[in-house]
Write an enzyme that holds these catalytic residues in place. Sequence first.
Site, PDB file in Angstrom:
ATOM      1  CG  HIS A  50      -2.073   0.904   1.080  1.00 18.24           C
ATOM      2  ND1 HIS A  50      -2.001   2.246   1.326  1.00 18.24           N
ATOM      3  CD2 HIS A  50      -3.333   0.640   0.657  1.00 18.24           C
ATOM      4  CE1 HIS A  50      -3.190   2.772   1.063  1.00 18.24           C
ATOM      5  NE2 HIS A  50      -4.009   1.832   0.662  1.00 18.24           N
TER       6      HIS A  50
ATOM      7  CG  ASP B 174      -8.164  -4.401  -2.842  1.00 19.69           C
ATOM      8  OD1 ASP B 174      -9.359  -4.144  -2.715  1.00 19.69           O
ATOM      9  OD2 ASP B 174      -7.322  -3.598  -3.269  1.00 19.69           O
TER      10      ASP B 174
HETATM   11  N1  ACO Z   1       4.194  -7.550  -4.670  1.00 15.75           N
HETATM   12  C1  ACO Z   1       5.536  -7.579  -4.797  1.00 15.75           C
HETATM   13  N2  ACO Z   1       6.348  -6.506  -4.675  1.00 15.75           N
HETATM   14  C2  ACO Z   1       5.756  -5.345  -4.434  1.00 15.75           C
HETATM   15  C3  ACO Z   1       4.350  -5.211  -4.286  1.00 15.75           C
HETATM   16  C4  ACO Z   1       3.567  -6.378  -4.412  1.00 15.75           C
HETATM   17  N3  ACO Z   1       2.242  -6.338  -4.283  1.00 15.75           N
HETATM   18  N4  ACO Z   1       4.049  -3.937  -4.045  1.00 15.75           N
HETATM   19  C5  ACO Z   1       5.213  -3.268  -4.034  1.00 15.75           C
HETATM   20  N5  ACO Z   1       6.242  -4.114  -4.261  1.00 15.75           N
HETATM   21  C6  ACO Z   1       7.665  -3.778  -4.270  1.00 15.75           C
HETATM   22  C7  ACO Z   1       8.048  -2.966  -5.495  1.00 15.75           C
HETATM   23  O1  ACO Z   1       8.462  -3.812  -6.536  1.00 15.75           O
HETATM   24  C8  ACO Z   1       9.165  -2.118  -4.937  1.00 15.75           C
HETATM   25  O2  ACO Z   1      10.311  -2.903  -4.844  1.00 15.75           O
HETATM   26  P1  ACO Z   1      11.782  -2.227  -5.085  1.00 15.75           P
HETATM   27  O3  ACO Z   1      11.887  -1.122  -4.058  1.00 15.75           O
HETATM   28  O4  ACO Z   1      12.744  -3.333  -4.894  1.00 15.75           O
HETATM   29  O5  ACO Z   1      11.750  -1.705  -6.488  1.00 15.75           O
HETATM   30  C9  ACO Z   1       8.727  -1.805  -3.513  1.00 15.75           C
HETATM   31  O6  ACO Z   1       7.885  -2.924  -3.137  1.00 15.75           O
HETATM   32  C10 ACO Z   1       7.953  -0.522  -3.364  1.00 15.75           C
HETATM   33  O7  ACO Z   1       6.862  -0.558  -4.264  1.00 15.75           O
HETATM   34  P2  ACO Z   1       6.216   0.702  -4.964  1.00 15.75           P
HETATM   35  O8  ACO Z   1       5.691   0.264  -6.303  1.00 15.75           O
HETATM   36  O9  ACO Z   1       7.143   1.861  -4.896  1.00 15.75           O
HETATM   37  O10 ACO Z   1       4.996   1.006  -4.017  1.00 15.75           O
HETATM   38  P3  ACO Z   1       3.867   2.038  -4.333  1.00 15.75           P
HETATM   39  O11 ACO Z   1       3.570   2.712  -3.049  1.00 15.75           O
HETATM   40  O12 ACO Z   1       4.181   2.877  -5.519  1.00 15.75           O
HETATM   41  O13 ACO Z   1       2.649   1.071  -4.780  1.00 15.75           O
HETATM   42  C11 ACO Z   1       0.807  -0.353  -4.676  1.00 15.75           C
HETATM   43  C12 ACO Z   1       1.631   0.698  -3.943  1.00 15.75           C
HETATM   44  C13 ACO Z   1       0.358   0.183  -6.047  1.00 15.75           C
HETATM   45  C14 ACO Z   1      -0.447  -0.658  -3.853  1.00 15.75           C
HETATM   46  C15 ACO Z   1       1.662  -1.621  -4.880  1.00 15.75           C
HETATM   47  O14 ACO Z   1       2.043  -2.123  -3.602  1.00 15.75           O
HETATM   48  C16 ACO Z   1       0.957  -2.696  -5.675  1.00 15.75           C
HETATM   49  O15 ACO Z   1       1.021  -2.671  -6.892  1.00 15.75           O
HETATM   50  N6  ACO Z   1       0.277  -3.676  -4.971  1.00 15.75           N
HETATM   51  C17 ACO Z   1      -0.453  -4.712  -5.680  1.00 15.75           C
HETATM   52  C18 ACO Z   1      -1.797  -4.167  -6.142  1.00 15.75           C
HETATM   53  C19 ACO Z   1      -2.758  -3.925  -5.000  1.00 15.75           C
HETATM   54  O16 ACO Z   1      -2.970  -4.783  -4.134  1.00 15.75           O
HETATM   55  N7  ACO Z   1      -3.403  -2.738  -5.019  1.00 15.75           N
HETATM   56  C20 ACO Z   1      -4.427  -2.370  -4.034  1.00 15.75           C
HETATM   57  C21 ACO Z   1      -4.011  -1.200  -3.223  1.00 15.75           C
HETATM   58  S1  ACO Z   1      -5.172  -0.887  -1.951  1.00 15.75           S
HETATM   59  C22 ACO Z   1      -6.391  -0.066  -2.745  1.00 15.75           C
HETATM   60  O17 ACO Z   1      -6.279   0.546  -3.761  1.00 15.75           O
HETATM   61  C23 ACO Z   1      -7.703  -0.117  -2.052  1.00 15.75           C
END
Ligand code: ACO
Length: 434
Positions: free
Chosen positions: A311, A368
């Site tokens: 998140h 989710d």
């Molecule tokens: N699975 C694996 N790795 C992940 C995930 C994940 N779900 N989420 C983030 N990471 C990793 C990224 O690859 C990144 O790694 P790095 O630093 O080695 O490059 C690190 O964790 C940070 O991730 P960001 O993408 O910078 O996190 P951001 O805050 O931009 O994204 C988000 C948040 C979009 C929710 C992301 O975690 C994601 O895509 N999750 C999966 C989709 C999801 O469940 N979305 C629902 C969100 S809740 C909602 O909208 C109600």
Amino acid sequence: MPVQEVMNQTAKLQLGDKSIDLPVVVGSENEHAVDISKLRSETGYITLDNGFGNTGACRSAITYIDGEKGILRYRGYSMETLAENSTFLEVSWLLIFGELPKPGQVEDLADRIKEHSLLHQDMRHHFEGFPATAHPMAVLSAMINASSCYHPELLENNSIDESSLEVVAMLMAKVSTIAAFSYKKSIGDPQRYPDPSLDYCSNFLHCMFSKPYGRYSAEPEVVRALDLFLMLHADHEQNCSTSTARVVGSSEANLFASMSAAVCALWGPLHGGANQRCIEMLEGIRRDGLDVKKVVERVKNREFKLMGFGHRVYKNSDPRATILKKASDDLLKKLGVDDPLLPIAQELEDVARHDEFFLSRNLYPNVDFYSGIILRTIGIPIEMFTVMFAIGRMPGWIAHWKEQHENPNGRIARPRQVYTGSPERDYVAAGSRG
Ligand code: ACO
């Protein structure tokens, strides 16, 4: 409490030989921000913040989140307390009008919603125009916008207050009826008209699941689980869809247009679409008999993301996930359902909770992850999951649209950019254009 400028505290920004003092402001929960409103006019510089992770786009009194501590409050009330004691309609009132409803007010809102739950007969033609394969989020967004055509008197009405509930009731009513109608259309069933004797959630379930030859009557546990799901999704401050509602509304676009745009923003798999993707992922693991540990390894190799994890704001735990995990356990137990996806979800969670990759990146199950299990148990088809999120989020979007419209200092949203394209080019020299 309004945002205060902190006396005697400024942030000094040095740009070459020029420096500027920027005011520091502090919110009612002591969160600090540097006010850069005058940065460009005084220095010519702008800020660059990919994904707006460090940018406060507005001052808002609706929802407070402390992502590090796992706190979520609507208008100052903790999510846990509201989940225990309140209902979706009460919480909707709270979000939109700022206070818990006085006796009679929520009943009034419920009555108005019932009055508006039927769609204009002519809107049937719009439904007929969509193919059965249409994604319900596309139908929802289009039909919310189309509803505005039948209520031109509401388009100029930019004020929402406790005595003029019309547009609030209309949107909350229509979103539920449109959602159920689009589902019926997708499975080729005749649409079921709303029943004014039922409460908001029971009515939605009736429109979804009643058949011409049999009326669906929801178990109280199912109604309560749906109500809780909607309440927990009702607002989450400046996320992608809410920001969209505010950005669109900032041009003074009407509420229908702004809500329709917010639905589109919610559709994406990184936002509201994640609940659908999460169940699809769990189903894929089950169908293909995959080893959860190997799945986690592939995630760590960046082959794909674990849906339902991570998140932007919560870096410890998502309080909504904690509440929904308990609610999904209770619901499954009460209904005696044995969902084969549950052990897979639990194993994934266990592995991820002990793995350095996830721990170091603060990746925990988000709302989710469990909401999908609840929706499946209720019988909501997977393509409708994001639509359910939209029904829940409607009062939050309305509250933000209202707050923005009432802000006397509100301006149209118009970010800047750092241009990275070509410098000026010679058109004639570019080819045989002489
Ligand atoms: N699975 C694996 N790795 C992940 C995930 C994940 N779900 N989420 C983030 N990471 C990793 C990224 O690859 C990144 O790694 P790095 O630093 O080695 O490059 C690190 O964790 C940070 O991730 P960001 O993408 O910078 O996190 P951001 O805050 O931009 O994204 C988000 C948040 C979009 C929710 C992301 O975690 C994601 O895509 N999750 C999966 C989709 C999801 O469940 N979305 C629902 C969100 S809740 C909602 O909208 C109600």
